[in-house]
Write an enzyme that holds these catalytic residues in place. Sequence first.
Site, PDB file in Angstrom:
ATOM      1  N   LYS A  70     -33.039 -11.218  10.488  1.00 27.97           N
ATOM      2  CA  LYS A  70     -33.347 -10.687   9.149  1.00 27.97           C
ATOM      3  C   LYS A  70     -32.853  -9.250   9.028  1.00 27.97           C
ATOM      4  CE  LYS A  70     -37.748  -9.997   7.922  1.00 27.97           C
ATOM      5  NZ  LYS A  70     -38.023  -8.683   7.300  1.00 27.97           N
TER       6      LYS A  70
ATOM      7  N   HIS B 249     -47.126 -20.967  13.241  1.00 25.77           N
ATOM      8  CA  HIS B 249     -46.508 -20.220  12.150  1.00 25.77           C
ATOM      9  C   HIS B 249     -46.453 -21.103  10.908  1.00 25.77           C
ATOM     10  CE1 HIS B 249     -45.019 -16.550  14.135  1.00 25.77           C
ATOM     11  NE2 HIS B 249     -45.115 -17.287  15.217  1.00 25.77           N
TER      12      HIS B 249
END
Length: 914
Positions: free
Chosen positions: A571, A136
Amino acid sequence: MTDTASNSTREQLRLEGFDLIDERLQYLLGCLEDALVSTGETELLPYLPWSGRVPDISAAPEGLPQLYSIGFQLLNMVEERVAAEIRREREKALGAESIRGLWPQALRDLKGMGLTPEQILAVLKDVQVEPVLTAHPTEAKRSSIRERHRALYGEMVRNEFPKYTERERRRIRERVVTTLETLWRTAEIHLVRPDITSELRNATHYLRDLFPAAINRLDLHFTEAWRDAGLPLEMLRSAGNIPRLIFGTWIGGDRDGHPLVTPEVTEKTLKELRHSAFKLLERELAELSTQLTLSRYLTPVPGELQARIDHLAKTVESPEAVKEILHRHEEEPWRQLALLMALRLREQIKGKPGYRNTACLTDDLNLLSRTLAGAGCHMLEEDAIRPIRHKLEMFGFHLATLDIRQNSEFHDKAISQLLTAAGVEDGENYASWPEERRLDFLNTELLSTRPFIHNDLRVGTEADDVLDTYRVLVRHRKHWGTNGVGALIVSMTRKLSDLLGVYLLAREAGLVDLTPEGLVCPLQVVPLFETMDDLDRSPGILKAFLEHPLTRRSPADGNQQVMLGYSDSNKDCGILAAQFALQRAQTALTQVGRDSGVNLCFFHGRGGTISRGAGPTHWFMAALPNGAMSGGFRMTEQGETIAQKYANLANATYNLELLLAGAAVTTAHHRHLPPVEDPCQAFMARLGDTSQAAYQNFLKAEGFIEFYRQATVIDALENSRIGSRPARRTGKKGFSISDLRAIPWVFSWTQARFYLPGWFGVGSGLEKLKQESPGDFAKFKEALPHSTFMSYVLTNVETNLASANLELMSDYAGLVEDVELRDRFLGMILTEFEKTKTLLAELFDGDMKTRRPRMAKTLDIREAPLRVLHQQQIALLREWRGHVAAENSTEADALLPKLLLSINAIASGLRTTG
């Protein structure tokens, strides 16, 4: 030793550690000063961090961000090394059991539970830990920089040796200065986005070159701890290599929102991993051969050994190399066999015939073991051959298992294209079919072996990509079996049809077997539940999936993986609600597994920051709900956390031991101790709902996107070259938070020192509980020390608060052009911050600096130079955005590398990105 004396020793060692950090840091800074002089950068000398000088920052030279970045890198290295030293000193002073989370303490705890050696072995046999390396975009440093760091670390370790002469120490210092010169002249940031090949190369360094050496130490530590605990070594040896540690990777297999991960990339990745495994085993056998110097004139040569040497000499297709081995080591048959085995692996990399599978290589290792034991060399067999057999079991001919991950929405498009091409009525609208219709269709189709289209027919981007990828797996399986291929992971799993659709696509590509009972998929299909809604729906989805005939037929060794996403849930709803949803889901999913007679192996998709699931590994495991650890444990290791945990041998060994020992203790607790209700359970729903409402109201407030994009560095991150993956999941243009990946979301708030995803909403939840029910708040405070999970969560929140900086938050908010907008959102942030900080201090009976001096030290030492970097970054952002707004692309492009270097420097100081 009494508790008072023990605490006194711990305090003394802590202070000694602080002194060592200061001492080692000053040594390296002195070397950096010499390197600056030799490279002609003398104008930077007054600006050396931690030198006690207070220069005029307004007149700082251009190289200041790089100087501070390197300074932080040295500090990080020093802290890692000193931590290892202090652990060693603690073991000498207080015993090995005093070090939290390692094998001596773990085995003491297992014995303390009243477990017999047989019961302990039964637990260990079921423990399999698998760190999964991912790429990532959170590793801000280039691989060239990490290579220089490894060289510096090596010299730092050498300099600790107390018996060196002054001349020898001078040579070490000269090498350190030389390395720092090179580091200064090596570009820190990616001006070109790294490709998947370079990301794989970095992961391969750990898998092939570092982890095998750590395995040797791990095995030794475990053996010593077992023996020191008074447990019978012969019983451990008869059980084989337990507990089991293996490795996985997503690099080259994770295609969720990553268009560069093509079927060709996956095929190449599998090949590279296989060749690297051959190189690892070849190296191990070559090293082994140096110990197998038994002479045929002093030791009778068994007939089976000589016969195998003769057979390999005839079949290895490198006659000159074979001749050299037989001639040079004519007197040493055991050495001949080991070298011929190594040669066979080396030739196999070139595509020549070799070992068909690991069992064939194991047969040769067993032959060496038997004949050495027959010659009376039992210790040689134990110390030299058993470690290679262990590595062969761990790394096989694949090095790491490669998972294949794709998004459920992508699969829907692929199936729609297949159905359209096959003329299925309304097939083009498959994605919008009601779930009942989708299931009826899929269940009927999965009774048939008939594909929809011919292999060579191209029907659409998504369908072609999925099918070509699965065909790569079919070819791999034909030659190498399923070894090296992990799971088929479905991110954003929303309903049962998302999983059954993968079976359909596998059938289409030929990635299935036909049995008398029906189709079987040789690879496990794994749901990934990410959002809060999906986590809450997950038990029903999993129950139906486990009961499906095709799932029940497919081989899973009695285990089913379930992946949990820590990033998108956070999130989506904030840290408290996300943590509660994850805990709630694991509890319910574990019960589903029990009811279905299936052990669940949870795969934790943890990121490098607290808001994305990070935290001390052994404490994280201890906080799992009862029953959620059945022995199997997978977790992602992402971006910069890989280097932080595993960049050097001592740190790699320590962190891997934490994983294994933690998994063993947690498995034993869940298996042998009665479940105890969390004393904070009664308050979680209220706290979660209130904190979620506060968090979501903040994100949905009018003008939030505008504030966020101006008060953080998100726009610069979208232009960065940190990783090969795009910042947005779908690649769409626009400013949607839902489409933005969790990594840049967290990274941007971190850079601007808000750390907002890791604490916002917690204060509102606690405040409402206290205001509406003071008595319940008091009960919650009383229960908190007895709740491992809640203590873990709130301690992590406190760490985020301590890392945030109110003054810098205001400075970054100053970039927001609309004054009313700026004041409104900054006011909301500051109010929530103070509320959270005050209430946590009340719950914990004191602020963090008093209770956690080591954490306070590591934060405080960074703050002054970080403040300088932040002020420079704010000025650069303002200037860069001005050029972008005026469409001065040349000036904006010229400024971008400076901006990215400032992001990299701050990331080094904070020791985190996203």
